[in-house]
Design an enzyme around this catalytic site. Structure first.
Site, PDB file in Angstrom:
ATOM      1  N   HIS A 376      92.458 -35.429   3.170  1.00 13.75           N
ATOM      2  CA  HIS A 376      91.392 -35.373   4.174  1.00 13.75           C
ATOM      3  C   HIS A 376      91.774 -34.429   5.312  1.00 13.75           C
ATOM      4  O   HIS A 376      90.992 -33.541   5.689  1.00 13.75           O
ATOM      5  CB  HIS A 376      91.137 -36.786   4.714  1.00 13.75           C
ATOM      6  CG  HIS A 376      90.230 -36.840   5.902  1.00 13.75           C
ATOM      7  ND1 HIS A 376      88.903 -37.190   5.800  1.00 13.75           N
ATOM      8  CD2 HIS A 376      90.445 -36.593   7.229  1.00 13.75           C
ATOM      9  CE1 HIS A 376      88.342 -37.155   7.012  1.00 13.75           C
ATOM     10  NE2 HIS A 376      89.267 -36.796   7.888  1.00 13.75           N
ATOM     11  N   GLU A 377      92.969 -34.630   5.857  1.00 14.13           N
ATOM     12  CA  GLU A 377      93.393 -33.816   6.999  1.00 14.13           C
ATOM     13  C   GLU A 377      93.552 -32.348   6.601  1.00 14.13           C
ATOM     14  O   GLU A 377      93.273 -31.451   7.398  1.00 14.13           O
ATOM     15  CB  GLU A 377      94.696 -34.353   7.595  1.00 14.13           C
ATOM     16  CG  GLU A 377      94.619 -35.767   8.149  1.00 14.13           C
ATOM     17  CD  GLU A 377      93.605 -35.945   9.271  1.00 14.13           C
ATOM     18  OE1 GLU A 377      93.190 -34.933   9.877  1.00 14.13           O
ATOM     19  OE2 GLU A 377      93.214 -37.096   9.541  1.00 14.13           O
ATOM     20  N   HIS A 380      90.466 -30.552   7.043  1.00 10.65           N
ATOM     21  CA  HIS A 380      90.272 -30.080   8.421  1.00 10.65           C
ATOM     22  C   HIS A 380      91.038 -28.775   8.650  1.00 10.65           C
ATOM     23  O   HIS A 380      90.549 -27.872   9.348  1.00 10.65           O
ATOM     24  CB  HIS A 380      90.762 -31.130   9.417  1.00 10.65           C
ATOM     25  CG  HIS A 380      89.855 -32.308   9.580  1.00 10.65           C
ATOM     26  ND1 HIS A 380      88.488 -32.198   9.707  1.00 10.65           N
ATOM     27  CD2 HIS A 380      90.129 -33.646   9.658  1.00 10.65           C
ATOM     28  CE1 HIS A 380      87.952 -33.395   9.860  1.00 10.65           C
ATOM     29  NE2 HIS A 380      88.925 -34.289   9.819  1.00 10.65           N
ATOM     30  N   HIS A 383      88.990 -26.090   7.238  1.00  7.50           N
ATOM     31  CA  HIS A 383      87.831 -25.862   8.109  1.00  7.50           C
ATOM     32  C   HIS A 383      88.237 -24.996   9.300  1.00  7.50           C
ATOM     33  O   HIS A 383      87.531 -24.049   9.677  1.00  7.50           O
ATOM     34  CB  HIS A 383      87.284 -27.211   8.585  1.00  7.50           C
ATOM     35  CG  HIS A 383      85.869 -27.141   9.077  1.00  7.50           C
ATOM     36  ND1 HIS A 383      85.179 -28.247   9.512  1.00  7.50           N
ATOM     37  CD2 HIS A 383      85.006 -26.108   9.219  1.00  7.50           C
ATOM     38  CE1 HIS A 383      83.957 -27.903   9.883  1.00  7.50           C
ATOM     39  NE2 HIS A 383      83.828 -26.603   9.718  1.00  7.50           N
TER      40      HIS A 383
END
Length: 606
Positions: A376-377, A380, A383
């Site tokens: 998940h991280e 980021h 992104h």
């Protein structure tokens, strides 16, 4: 003076024609930021607001610092740690007291998880859970009460009814009523699943009490310290999933390399480690390259690969004293174009983790939940790396960054939550799983069993998240000067009412005091996780839906790891950043209006 000039520009009759669309959007967003920081107020009220904001900022830092520097531990014997794995116990600090050999269990995430999932004595779990809920209450309790009053005062000064109204005004949700309606619909849709989830755990608890001769102590109540423990038993007994065994297949370095390889494939990127010494010995630095663009450049791409570098990120994955004790990605520098030279400044970010450290007899091994968090991280990170924005205002952002940004907080989590779906794909689990001793792959039967656990106790887990969300929204919506309950009282009442699980109790217990988010920009914003999950499941249908009209990247062709569709996701959802409204990004990628159907199926289907 700058605000007044920009306001006059905006109000001029040809403002929309003087600039290209991105620069006009910059003007609008900049004016909005000026006004949200009080530029339209009188000088007297501006000074009031500055005083409020200065005190708020200091209190938020004090709240975080107290948690980061907390050294609370509890001393437990080997007998009291019955059920916990030997490998974890061997890594604990030891001490002696009254002639007894004792272990120090800290209130940091790895220790809390190990006890809550594995300690078979309910009194041990209760003591640890209660101690954790007492962490920093004497310092953070008064800070939080003061913070909520100051936030309310600042919002009212700016013309808002409440701090929640102020926070939501620039998000996708827009209003408190929209979020309340959203939460109410989720609660209603999962109510049946919540009750069956709790009953399943109570049945396991009753059976264990009978087996161990504790029948006289069974009271038919599900306590907060029971939940993770009986979920773990449920995984083992019903789904043949032993998380301690599975953890042996998720060695950190292998998982890290495979996660990078998967993101590299999906988005057509390349990651290159840069050797060096940084702020801690185990911190590493990587450069990111746009491999697709480099390949398309042909010979020029081979001659000058540095021209296709798009950013840098650090990995800081292990806990240490004084470090932020949660998981996050912090942007250190935004991407933007220097006006005079037209040079694109590359973004820099750091992935801050608190994963299980290696012990004397084995390397760092991750639970599946930790691997999921890492994945998940890292979404980021990607992104943050994707930005090609001309203006820094439109970059990936997070609430703690020290420069202004404008990405909606309730969209920020959408891309990474969508990417979490890959951690439940058998092909991905096969790549990540490799036994740290034998080198064997994660067996197919274990993968199949693990995938089946994705929705186990989902009604209960979502209810707990919704309760926390509702509490956060409530304390930032009602007038703090007329509120008759303390935050601790409100937390207990709302949580037990919405979830039906008996919480820790006793002097100094206040779960809000351990919630980083409430002091890190997620105040009146904890709903963003549920809200983002709604959109994330909708986005993932593009990767897995075999029947969606116009979806040329069918699941039957190459599966969820389709690199062409992954690259489209990169370019349509990640790269634009805040240059486009979030709803438009969703529409563009999906090719239709976003809806809640996939999210509802996820919540309600077995």
């Amino acid at each position: 003076d700058v605000y007044e000039i920009l306001r006059q520009l905006d109000h001029s009759s040809d403002a929309g024609h003087c600039y290209d669309p991105i620069t006009h959007r910059l003007l609008k967003h900049t004016l909005r930021l000026f006004e949200r920081h009080g530029a339209a107020l009188s000088e007297t009220d501006q000074q009031k607001l500055m005083n409020y904001r200065t005190e708020i900022s200091g209190l938020e830092l004090d709240f975080q610092k107290a948690l980061n520097e907390d050294t609370t531990d509890i001393l437990l014997s080997a007998d009291e740690l019955e059920g916990c794995t030997e490998s974890w116990i061997s890594g604990l600090a030891k001490t002696e007291k009254d002639g007894r050999h004792l272990y120090k269990v800290t209130m940091k995430t790895p220790d809390i998880l190990n006890v809550s999932r594995n300690a078979s004595l309910p009194e041990t779990r209760r003591r640890v859970a209660t101690t954790y809920r007492q962490v920093c209450t004497s310092t953070n309790g008064p800070i939080l009460e003061r913070l909520i009053r100051l936030r309310h005062d600042a919002a009212v000064l700016l013309g808002y009814k409440s701090h929640a109204a102020y926070q939501l005004d620039i998000n996708m949700a827009k209003t408190v009523e929209t979020v309340e309606d959203f939460l109410d619909k989720i609660i209603k849709s999962i109510s049946g699943k919540l009750e069956s989830d709790k009953q399943a755990l109570l049945d396991l608890k009753k059976a264990e009490y009978q087996k161990r001769g504790w029948s006289g102590q069974y009271d038919g109540v599900l306590y907060a310290w029971d939940v993770k423990y009986y979920q773990e038993i449920l995984f083992k007994e019903k789904y043949a999933v032993d998380n301690s065994l599975i953890q042996e297949y998720f060695e950190l370095n292998h998982v890290r390399d495979q996660i990078m390889a998967i993101y590299s494939k999906i988005f057509q990127l390349r990651f290159e480690q840069i050797p060096g010494k940084y702020w801690a010995d185990d911190v590493t630095l990587f450069a990111v390259y746009d491999q697709k663009a480099q390949n398309q450049a042909g010979e020029e791409g081979k001659k000058n690969p540095s021209a296709f570098k798009i950013g840098y990120f650090y990995l800081d994955l292990f806990p240490r004293p004084g470090k932020y004790a949660h998981q996050c990605v912090v942007p250190l520098r935004p991407s933007y174009v220097v006006s005079r030279t037209m040079e694109q400044v590359l973004p820099v970010a750091v992935n801050v983790g608190n994963l299980s450290r290696p012990t004397a007899d084995r390397p760092a091994l991750l639970k599946h939940s930790e691997a999921n968090t890492f994945f998940h991280e890292f979404g980021h990170v990607c992104h943050a790396m994707s930005s090609k924005a001309r203006y820094s205002l439109f970059n990936f952002s997070w609430s703690v960054v020290p420069y202004p940004t404008s990405l909606a907080m309730d969209f920020l989590e959408v891309p990474s939550i969508m990417l979490e779906n890959w951690l439940w794909e058998p092909t991905v689990l096969k790549r990540l799983g490799k036994h740290y001793k034998t080198g064997n792959e994660l067996p197919d039967d274990l993968i199949a069993s693990l995938v089946k656990t994705r929705k186990v106790s989902k009604g209960l887990l979502f209810s707990q998240q919704i309760a926390q969300t509702a509490i956060d929204l409530k304390v930032h919506t009602i007038d703090p000067y007329t509120r008759t309950q303390t935050i601790a009282e409100l937390w207990q009442q709302m949580s037990e009412s919405l979830v039906g699980v008996k919480l820790e109790s006793g002097e100094g217990v206040n779960p809000a005091c351990q919630l980083y988010h409430i002091a890190m920009g997620y105040d009146a914003g904890y709903y963003v996780y549920s809200w983002s999950e709604m959109h994330a499941h909708d986005l993932y249908t593009k990767f897995t839906d075999k029947t969606t009209e116009g979806n040329v990247y069918s699941h039957e062709r190459t599966g969820a790891l389709d690199e062409n569709l992954g690259r489209e996701y990169w370019e349509k959802v990640l790269v634009p950043g805040a240059t486009v409204e979030p709803i438009e990004l969703l529409r563009d990628f999906l090719g239709r209006e976003p809806n809640t159907e996939a999210f509802q199926r996820f919540l309600t289907e077995p």
